[in-house]
Structures are given as structure tokens and as C-alpha cells.
Design a protein around this motif. Structure first.
Motif, PDB file in Angstrom:
ATOM      1  N   TRP A   1       0.781   3.951  -2.949  1.00 35.37           N
ATOM      2  CA  TRP A   1       0.810   5.285  -2.792  1.00 35.37           C
ATOM      3  C   TRP A   1       1.799   6.291  -2.780  1.00 35.37           C
ATOM      4  O   TRP A   1       1.459   7.648  -3.479  1.00 35.37           O
ATOM      5  CB  TRP A   1       0.351   4.996  -1.624  1.00 35.37           C
ATOM      6  N   LEU A   2       2.952   5.939  -3.204  1.00 38.41           N
ATOM      7  CA  LEU A   2       4.238   6.913  -3.472  1.00 38.41           C
ATOM      8  C   LEU A   2       4.715   6.848  -5.003  1.00 38.41           C
ATOM      9  O   LEU A   2       5.165   7.404  -4.955  1.00 38.41           O
ATOM     10  CB  LEU A   2       5.745   6.248  -2.265  1.00 38.41           C
TER      11      LEU A   2
ATOM     12  N   ARG B   1       0.387   8.783   5.127  1.00 35.97           N
ATOM     13  CA  ARG B   1      -0.760   8.342   3.992  1.00 35.97           C
ATOM     14  C   ARG B   1      -2.264   8.940   4.777  1.00 35.97           C
ATOM     15  O   ARG B   1      -2.562   9.074   4.147  1.00 35.97           O
ATOM     16  CB  ARG B   1      -0.127   7.090   3.859  1.00 35.97           C
ATOM     17  N   THR B   2      -1.958   7.988   6.421  1.00 38.08           N
ATOM     18  CA  THR B   2      -3.563   7.968   6.569  1.00 38.08           C
ATOM     19  C   THR B   2      -4.172   9.497   7.013  1.00 38.08           C
ATOM     20  O   THR B   2      -5.453   9.724   7.525  1.00 38.08           O
ATOM     21  CB  THR B   2      -3.374   6.803   7.878  1.00 38.08           C
TER      22      THR B   2
ATOM     23  N   ASP C   1       0.734  -0.993   0.134  1.00 40.45           N
ATOM     24  CA  ASP C   1       0.185  -0.021   0.108  1.00 40.45           C
ATOM     25  C   ASP C   1       0.739   1.507  -0.057  1.00 40.45           C
ATOM     26  O   ASP C   1       0.462   2.135  -0.618  1.00 40.45           O
ATOM     27  CB  ASP C   1      -1.125   0.462   1.081  1.00 40.45           C
ATOM     28  N   ASP C   2       2.274   1.315   0.617  1.00 41.57           N
ATOM     29  CA  ASP C   2       2.969   2.664   0.534  1.00 41.57           C
ATOM     30  C   ASP C   2       3.649   2.855  -0.599  1.00 41.57           C
ATOM     31  O   ASP C   2       3.511   3.783  -0.854  1.00 41.57           O
ATOM     32  CB  ASP C   2       4.005   2.558   2.064  1.00 41.57           C
TER      33      ASP C   2
ATOM     34  N   ALA D   1       5.448   5.855   6.645  1.00 39.19           N
ATOM     35  CA  ALA D   1       4.995   6.133   5.334  1.00 39.19           C
ATOM     36  C   ALA D   1       4.060   6.114   5.371  1.00 39.19           C
ATOM     37  O   ALA D   1       2.602   6.728   4.931  1.00 39.19           O
ATOM     38  CB  ALA D   1       5.360   5.122   4.270  1.00 39.19           C
ATOM     39  N   ALA D   2       2.886   4.892   6.037  1.00 36.70           N
ATOM     40  CA  ALA D   2       1.843   5.112   6.437  1.00 36.70           C
ATOM     41  C   ALA D   2       1.250   5.658   7.114  1.00 36.70           C
ATOM     42  O   ALA D   2      -0.171   6.091   6.601  1.00 36.70           O
ATOM     43  CB  ALA D   2       0.974   3.272   6.345  1.00 36.70           C
TER      44      ALA D   2
ATOM     45  N   PRO E   1       2.068  12.052  -1.734  1.00 34.78           N
ATOM     46  CA  PRO E   1       2.495  11.164  -2.019  1.00 34.78           C
ATOM     47  C   PRO E   1       3.263  12.308  -2.697  1.00 34.78           C
ATOM     48  O   PRO E   1       4.948  11.965  -2.241  1.00 34.78           O
ATOM     49  CB  PRO E   1       1.715  10.157  -2.481  1.00 34.78           C
TER      50      PRO E   1
END
Length: 412
Positions: A117-118, A302-303, A113-114, A298-299, A308
């Protein structure tokens, strides 16, 4: 093992330049891939605390390499592993009271997921250590056939002195090797070993630990042999891979051990033509590490709703080989830069963007000088906002340059 979705790729006019990278073994900058196809292996995570910004900085750096290679017209064969069985994973699972396989699966999905996202381009093959165990046991057999593996109380060790080139990647003295080996998962003081630096390739089953059948008894693989087996199985076609990459904490023992195991098993040198290493990221005065707990995830960013592109710009503030310290103000500075860039590419016209594309390509070809590329882009963005320009096609081209080569989407 499944990787993650690939970001959309916008082709650019013309063609990029051949990429030159710093090689740790020779301490020189050299052509990273000579042929039409570039091969890359980047050591992946041990999934028990993914993904802190030290991880992100490394994988984003090699993402830029993949982008630069593709822009230069080269096909890229990219493999990454995940060490989903190892002592640190088992220890963390025990400490938090969760099954080790469940912990690994959860953290691998978090990493996916990270990376998505990046905007990181996924590897062509994302390979699990557990899934590789049959190949690992075969490789151990090849090493045994060459008298390079021996038994210590049922555990099997690789003899590093069976490779006359051992030490040619890190160029460390014996005392430093021994210290780092002890700090990074080795057991130099174990009785019965022929050399303190010999590394474990097969650990005999212990009570309460997961194990797999093998010709050497039920057990599980050591760390270094995993990556050696994956490269030989999925990437090396007989002449050595172009680039093996990772953080600079992998130079010794991990990359040194992988290379020596491959040299002995195949009778060929080199394992990789270029060994490229990213610097470490510190936070609160020390290198980000799971043992210290000084991690920025990173999460978490992100959250919390961070863009990103802001995170990538913050990571781009330092050359990939440098060691640097993350500060919370970096996000604010990067956010201001991203806002400026988006405003500029939304302008009706701007200065000629072709020279900027050329400069970005020159920077990336020069050992991934991303800070230089960012500076060239930012100069154009500031000129556009200050003075405009005559070329109505320039803003769209600049948006494509930033998206394709730097992985930052400017169109909203």
C-alpha cells in the motif's frame, strides 16, 4: 518467504548521483556503495504488532535509498528478514490465546499489505528466521570451532570478547551497554555467563515452547545470530555488505552483536561498510512501542481510506535520522500538500522541471535529505499553480520525479 508486489518504476532522464549515507560506526557521511551493485540488509519485523508508523518510517526511508541507488544506475541486492520465532512473539501469542505460528503468519501478511500500500519496493529476498535455522546451526558450529561459543545449562552463548572489535559500532561504555542489553532482550545477570554482555545463540528446548532439532539439542535460535546467518548466506560475497540498516534502537545490542558474530565466524572485517539508522517516532509524548501501546498503525490509516501518498508525505516531514513525534494534524497537512501537487501536475504546462530533478537528486544523494527534496518539489508546484509556465512537458516530468524517487503517485 514471499515478499509483496513491486510498484511500477518509471525511468527518469539522465542519472542520479552516488548516494552518501551517515555511518553510525564512524559518525561520518560516506559513500554508501562504491561498485555497480549495492547490497543492503534491513532488519525486519518481529510479527506480533505490525505495522506501526515507526516501522513505516524506517522502511520508507530505506525504500528511498533503493530508489536513489537505482536512479544512479546501480543494481541493488536487498535482503530483509522476519523474526518469526522469538520470545516477544511467543509471549504475545500466549497472552491473546492464539498459536504463535498463526499469529506470525497473520502479522506478516498484514506487513506485506501495508508495504504494498505504501509503495515500498520489496526486498529481493524476504527471509524467515524459522527457514534459516539450518544455516544458523551451521554458523553456531563455526563459532564453536573458534572457541567463541560456550554452554550455560544447555543454552549456548556467544562470547563477545572473542571479537576484539566489539563495541566499535555503538561506541558505548560498558555500563550503558549492560543497561541497553537488559532492556532489549538480553540477560546480563544470568549466572554462569563469562561476560554479562554475551548473547544467546541457541536456547535449549523448554516445555511448551516450539523447538527444532540441532547438533546442540532441540531448541530454537537466539535473536542476533539470525540476522548474521541470513546476511552471510544471502548477501555477503566475501567483502562485507555495503549497508546494514534499521531503527536506531538496533545499534546496540543487535547490530553490534551481529557484526561481532560475523567477524569471528569469517575472520573478516567489516561485516558492513556502513551502518545506517533511522530515528524513532514518538506519539503522545513517548516513543511508539508495543510495550506502551501508543501505536498508530499503517493498517488503520489504510482501512480508513487515507491515500498512501499522504502518509509518505507526513513521514517525509523529518529527516530519516531524526527522532520526532507524530501528531494527528500531520495527515491534514500532508493531504493539502498532495492535493496541491496533483493539481499542479494536471496543469497544461509549467516551469522547466529539469533543475528540480537535479535538486531532488542532490538532496537524496546527501544522506537522503528527503525534506529538502520535498521542499524543492513543492516550490515548483506552487510556482506552477501561481504562474503556470512555458513547458508543456514539465508537469509529466514532475509527476515521474515524485513517483520514481519519492514513491508518491500523482497521476489519478
Amino acid at each position: 518467504m514471499r515478499a509483496w508486489a513491486a510498484p511500477f518504476h518509471r525511468p527518469l532522464p539522465g542519472r542520479g548521483l552516488p548516494v552518501r549515507l551517515h555511518d553510525t560506526a564512524s559518525d561520518s557521511v560516506r559513500l554508501a556503495a562504491k561498485g555497480p551493485t549495492a547490497s543492503l540488509y534491513v532488519c525486519g519485523i518481529t510479527p506480533y504488532d505490525a505495522t506501526h508508523l515507526g516501522h513505516a518510517a524506517t522502511y520508507v526511508a530505506f525504500d528511498v535509498l533503493v530508489r536513489a541507488w537505482r536512479d544512479a544506475g546501480q543494481e541493488v541486492r536487498y535482503v530483509q528478514n522476519v523474526t518469526d520465532i522469538d520470545d516477544p512473539l511467543l509471549e504475545r501469542a500466549a497472552s491473546v490465546g492464539i498459536d504463535w505460528a498463526e499469529l506470525a503468519a497473520t502479522q506478516v501478511q498484514l506487513f506485506r499489505d501495508d508495504m504494498a500500500w505504501l509503495g515500498v519496493i520489496p526486498p529481493d529476498k524476504y527471509v524467515s528466521a524459522v527457514d534459516t535455522i539450518p544455516r544458523i546451526t551451521e554458523l553456531i558450529g563455526r563459532l564453536k570451532d573458534r572457541s567463541a561459543v560456550y554452554d550455560v545449562d544447555g543454552d549456548l552463548y556467544f562470547s563477545v570478547r572473542s571479537d576484539p572489535r566489539f563495541g566499535e559500532i555503538s561506541h558505548l561504555d560498558a555500563a550503558t551497554m549492560r543497561t541497553l542489553f537488559a532492556e532489549r532482550g538480553g540477560d546480563p545477570d544470568r549466572p554462569g555467563k563469562q561476560d554479562p554482555l554475551d548473547c544467546l545463540v541457541w536456547r535449549l528446548e523448554r516445555p511448551g515452547e516450539p523447538s527444532w532439532p540441532s547438533p546442540y539439542g532441540a531448541g530454537r535460535p537466539g535473536w542476533h545470530i539470525e540476522c548474521t546467518a541470513i546476511v552471510l548466506d544471502h548477501l555477503d560475497t566475501g567483502g562485507g555488505i555495503d549497508v546494514q540498516g534499521g531503527g536506531n534502537d538496533l545499534i546496540f545490542p543487535h547490530h553490534e552483536m551481529c557484526a561481532s558474530e560475523a567477524h569471528v565466524a569469517t575472520g573478516r572485517w567489516p561485516f558492513a561498510h556502513t551502518y545506517t539508522h533511522a530515528g524513532m517516532v514518538a506519539y503522545q509524548g513517548a516513543k511508539m512501542s508495543k510495550s506502551l501501546g501508543n501505536l498508530v498503525f499503517a493498517a488503520t490509516l489504510r482501512t480508513a481510506g487515507h491515500d498512501p501518498g499522504v502518509v509518505r508525505l507526513a513521514l517525509y516531514g523529518h529527516h530519516y535520522r531524526s527522532c520526532w513525534e507524530w501528531t494527528d494534524t500531520m495527515l491534514d497537512e500532508a493531504s493539502a500538500t498532495l492535493d496541491r501537487w496533483r493539481a499542479a501536475v494536471a496543469a497544461p504546462a509549467g516551469p522547466d522541471a529539469a533543475p528540480v530533478l537535479d535538486e531532488v537528486r542532490r538532496c537524496l544523494a546527501n544522506d537522503l535529505d528527503v525534506p529538502g527534496a520535498v521542499a524543492a518539489v513543492d516550490t515548483w508546484m506552487r510556482r506552477t499553480l501561481a504562474d503556470g509556465g512555458p513547458d508543456p512537458a514539465a508537469p509529466a516530468l514532475m509527476a515521474d520525479v515524485v513517483d520514481t524517487l519519492l514513491g508518491i503517485g500523482l497521476r489519478q
